[in-house]
Write an enzyme that holds these catalytic residues in place. Structure first.
Site, PDB file in Angstrom:
ATOM      1  N   HIS B 272       0.821  -1.214   0.000  1.00 57.09           N
ATOM      2  CA  HIS B 272       0.000   0.000   0.000  1.00 57.09           C
ATOM      3  C   HIS B 272       0.853   1.262   0.000  1.00 57.09           C
ATOM      4  CE1 HIS B 272       0.263   1.006   4.358  1.00 57.09           C
ATOM      5  NE2 HIS B 272       0.220  -0.282   4.575  1.00 57.09           N
ATOM      6  N   ASP B 284       6.168   0.739   6.490  1.00 51.67           N
ATOM      7  CA  ASP B 284       4.717   0.581   6.368  1.00 51.67           C
ATOM      8  C   ASP B 284       4.170   1.696   5.506  1.00 51.67           C
ATOM      9  OD1 ASP B 284       2.148  -0.298   6.763  1.00 51.67           O
ATOM     10  OD2 ASP B 284       1.976   0.411   8.817  1.00 51.67           O
ATOM     11  N   GLU B 317      -4.975   2.249   2.728  1.00 53.31           N
ATOM     12  CA  GLU B 317      -5.058   0.998   3.473  1.00 53.31           C
ATOM     13  C   GLU B 317      -5.277   1.270   4.947  1.00 53.31           C
ATOM     14  OE1 GLU B 317      -3.432  -2.511   5.765  1.00 53.31           O
ATOM     15  OE2 GLU B 317      -2.822  -0.425   5.823  1.00 53.31           O
ATOM     16  N   GLU B 318      -4.499   2.244   5.466  1.00 53.06           N
ATOM     17  CA  GLU B 318      -4.467   2.445   6.920  1.00 53.06           C
ATOM     18  C   GLU B 318      -5.810   2.862   7.494  1.00 53.06           C
ATOM     19  OE1 GLU B 318      -2.216   1.390   8.624  1.00 53.06           O
ATOM     20  OE2 GLU B 318      -0.272   1.556   7.652  1.00 53.06           O
ATOM     21  N   ASP B 343       3.168  -6.368   3.311  1.00 49.45           N
ATOM     22  CA  ASP B 343       2.788  -5.278   4.214  1.00 49.45           C
ATOM     23  C   ASP B 343       3.080  -5.637   5.660  1.00 49.45           C
ATOM     24  OD1 ASP B 343       1.747  -2.993   5.351  1.00 49.45           O
ATOM     25  OD2 ASP B 343      -0.332  -3.652   5.214  1.00 49.45           O
ATOM     26  N   HIS B 414       3.562   2.380  12.927  1.00 49.47           N
ATOM     27  CA  HIS B 414       2.641   3.495  13.163  1.00 49.47           C
ATOM     28  C   HIS B 414       3.216   4.575  14.080  1.00 49.47           C
ATOM     29  CE1 HIS B 414      -1.226   0.986  12.045  1.00 49.47           C
ATOM     30  NE2 HIS B 414      -0.284   0.924  11.127  1.00 49.47           N
TER      31      HIS B 414
END
Lengths: 456, 456
Positions: B272, B284, B317-318, B343, B414
């Site tokens: 992504h 990520d 995506e997130e 991912d 994150h």
């Protein structure tokens, strides 16, 4: 015989004479300190109940009150605060935005004594230098009106010696950049980690040099800026580093274990109470005051030393050793039997240096023998260090330097990451054991307190 | 024979049949990919020239433009963007101040879809829970009008499986707290590190539940808050979590290597494009799109595969797998020969799962044999995963899961710390080698492009 084995033999032959027998009292105090909880209790308490305690602020004042309460509760004598005035600097809003060619936010923190930008920041083109020497060599034309960026290549070292040379961009960089007409400077944080936590630290502009805003980018952000600069397009940055200056008060918190012979000069042990403002100052320097104080407490629990042990939790170390200077002013003419300061984190002690003088060499050797079982290497007999006690050492007073392992110290030093979880309780206990053994060797023997008749 | 050696023998006997001979073309493509530079080039470029690219924002739009330019420059065909609408959420000012009993600042980040506080924040007493189950068991009276704090004990795991159970405080915590009348919630970041970098992540309030401000404290700050709460005095917090919601657009960037036989169903590989907003989304998921794309490029460099290879850089995506849902809507009825998504960072591939169906078991075994020399363990033959491709896999389409080592993934996941320096170039190359081998096995053989007559 090869040359290298000849060299190894020479080392063996140069080794010190057979270790001295350590008095049972010293060994027993040292080994029982490996189960110490006092140092953890102080470190946990100070970092939890106060947190950050920037010099000259109300937070440092709360920390002093906490320290007085703690030292009294632990049973020390002559607990007092010696206050002094100091200039203050406090942090405001901070940001560093790349406006072009690749818009993005970088993470920055102002250096102590940075000039303030307006709240809306300042904007300029970035000019980058790989080293402080490159900045020094640059023409004024290359720098004038720009935001200077300086990198460096600080390595990990066990003894922390990289901090001197590679700390140059922080200490001298802002002054050099200002003299060449820069409108601001950002440096690669003086650190060895790769987290988005900037390393602050104090700097001073030379007399007559105009203060400019000065900040530290985290190491990942500094590398990002280098990659952006390498694309070869003009890089515009908006830099916001708001700060305030003023005047305030700090103080040294002092406590004692009175010696059996008050005519003898005291042993001073300590660390510093103030911290930087973004972490909770766990390794810098709650652990230091905790180690020195726990060791003294263990001596006190065992009885009464011949010499007085004086504990000093210095104020305002980070902003220019103001606490050390105040102690020098008030006590610099009093003799001290030995000085020692713990201010390099909470890593294990790996080496003992001392500077007790030629006539006390047997004592220095005894100290080495007492510490060796803790995995501590005998070091030099003409060296001691400690930031706040440096003026006294330089003036010729005796001292001991228990070198802590600083391999990972500059991962965390002066960052928001300086928090309690960075401390290994076992390493902290090894420190207390080393300091306890040192005090047991130097304090002239500990005797049980005479039993007091009970009052009704 | 001991019981443990009997057990070992049973394992050996249960091992798959002798490895298959891997076609020389597959082995050669795999091994040469261990020298790959394409993946690093994409990861470095996207994270440096775009940085963060939050779903639905102009930064993600710039990232799409960058992706289209990159995929075209690399020589892929049919490069296009499929746009879709989505709700947006963007972060504003954030802080968490303990007002009493021990005034200090904690580091916090809002969770995605958090309600906004007013700019001046909200103030309330903190009520702490060690686990989500403890919050669930609490009475409404214990929670009403308060700021809920929830901790957890997420462990490191190689396969990342701790994220499911221990991610509960983030996913369900805000809804449960709101239903019980809490005015806000802060959780211990869903992570395994100890740095002052909070882990954000998306959550959704159940239908009919009032959204409340929801944030994540860093792990050191969460532990600090636990220590403060343990002192037993009422803890007052001022929490500021400003955010904005709106509507925007995202899109999937698609590129292809047309197969020699266009009647055959394509192989889809991807990752992504969007990222969280505080780091540069290196692990990520810049690394993911880079690995999949580099592998496809290596196939293309070798010639033309029998089957079409389709690369998808999913958008958004997130924030709820919007890109995957859009792909499902537009392509869900088309057959796919295999689906695979990268991912889970940039750690080495350690296991291969697949779900190709009973009739393709020989192909699945060949895939295991082709990957084993890279230190990749054969896994299950009835499993595949990938966030954006999950709906297609659930619908029964074939897939492959190349499991990355996630032991350290949740140190950085994150957080602001998701930056390029966290990627080990050698591990990235091993990933590309694994993906290249997979495509070489599945794509039906690669033949050199017929030489085009030169035009004058």
């Amino acid at each position: 015989m090869t040359r290298s084995s000849l060299f190894a033999l020479a080392l063996v032959l140069a080794a010190p004479a057979a270790a001295q027998t350590v008095p049972p009292q010293v060994a027993q105090l040292r080994d029982s300190a490996l189960h110490d909880d006092y140092a953890w209790d102080i470190t946990e308490g100070l970092t939890t109940e106060i947190g950050q305690r920037l010099a000259g602020t109300e937070a440092e004042a709360r920390a002093r009150d906490w320290a007085v309460g703690k030292l009294k509760a632990m049973g020390f004598s002559n607990v007092r605060v010696e206050m002094f005035d100091m200039p203050t600097w406090t942090r405001g809003a901070e940001s560093a935005d790349i406006l072009s060619p690749f818009p993005q936010k970088l993470v920055v923190a102002a250096l102590g004594n940075s000039a303030s930008t307006p709240p809306e920041g300042i904007t300029g083109e970035v000019v980058g230098f790989d080293t402080l020497a490159d900045l020094q060599a640059a023409s004024d034309e290359a720098v004038r009106g720009k935001i200077v960026f300086v990198s460096h290549a600080m390595p990990r070292t066990q003894d922390g010696s990289g901090y001197g040379y590679f700390g140059g961009p922080r200490r001298q960089g802002p002054g050099i950049a200002s003299k060449k007409g820069a409108i601001a400077i950002v440096i690669r944080s003086i650190g060895t980690d790769h987290h988005r936590n900037p390393h602050t630290g104090v700097m001073n502009f030379p007399d007559g040099v105009k203060p400019i805003p000065a900040g530290a980018l985290t190491l990942p952000d500094a590398e990002q800026l280098q990659r952006i600069l390498k694309r070869g397009k003009p890089v515009m940055m908006r830099l916001t580093l708001v700060s305030q200056t003023g005047h305030g008060q700090s103080g040294n918190v002092i406590a004692e274990i009175p010696g059996r012979d008050p005519r003898l000069s005291p042993i001073l042990v300590g660390g510093h109470l103030d911290s930087w403002d973004q972490g909770t100052g766990a390794i810098d320097d709650a652990a230091g005051v905790a180690i020195a104080t726990a060791a003294a407490k263990r001596i006190m629990d065992a009885g009464r030393p011949l010499r007085t042990i004086r504990i000093v939790w210095f104020g305002a170390e980070e902003f220019g050793l103001f606490g050390g200077q105040d102690y020098l002013k008030k006590h610099g003419t009093e003799p001290h039997y030995a000085l020692a300061e713990s201010d390099f984190g909470a890593g294990r002690v790996w080496r003992v240096n001392s500077k007790l003088g030629k006539e006390r060499e047997a004592e220095a050797k005894m100290l080495q023998s007492a510490l060796a079982p803790l995995g501590i290497v005998p070091g030099d007999l003409d060296k001691a260090d400690g930031s706040d006690i440096e003026p006294l050492l330089t003036a010729g007073m005796p001292g001991v330097g228990l070198s802590q392992d600083g391999t990972y110290y500059f991962d965390v030093h002066h960052t928001p990451d300086d928090t309690l979880d960075k401390i290994d309780p076992e390493a902290l206990r090894q420190n207390v054991a080393a300091w306890t053994a040192m005090l047991a060797v130097l304090s002239g023997g500990i005797e049980p307190e005479p039993k007091q008749p009970k009052r009704r």
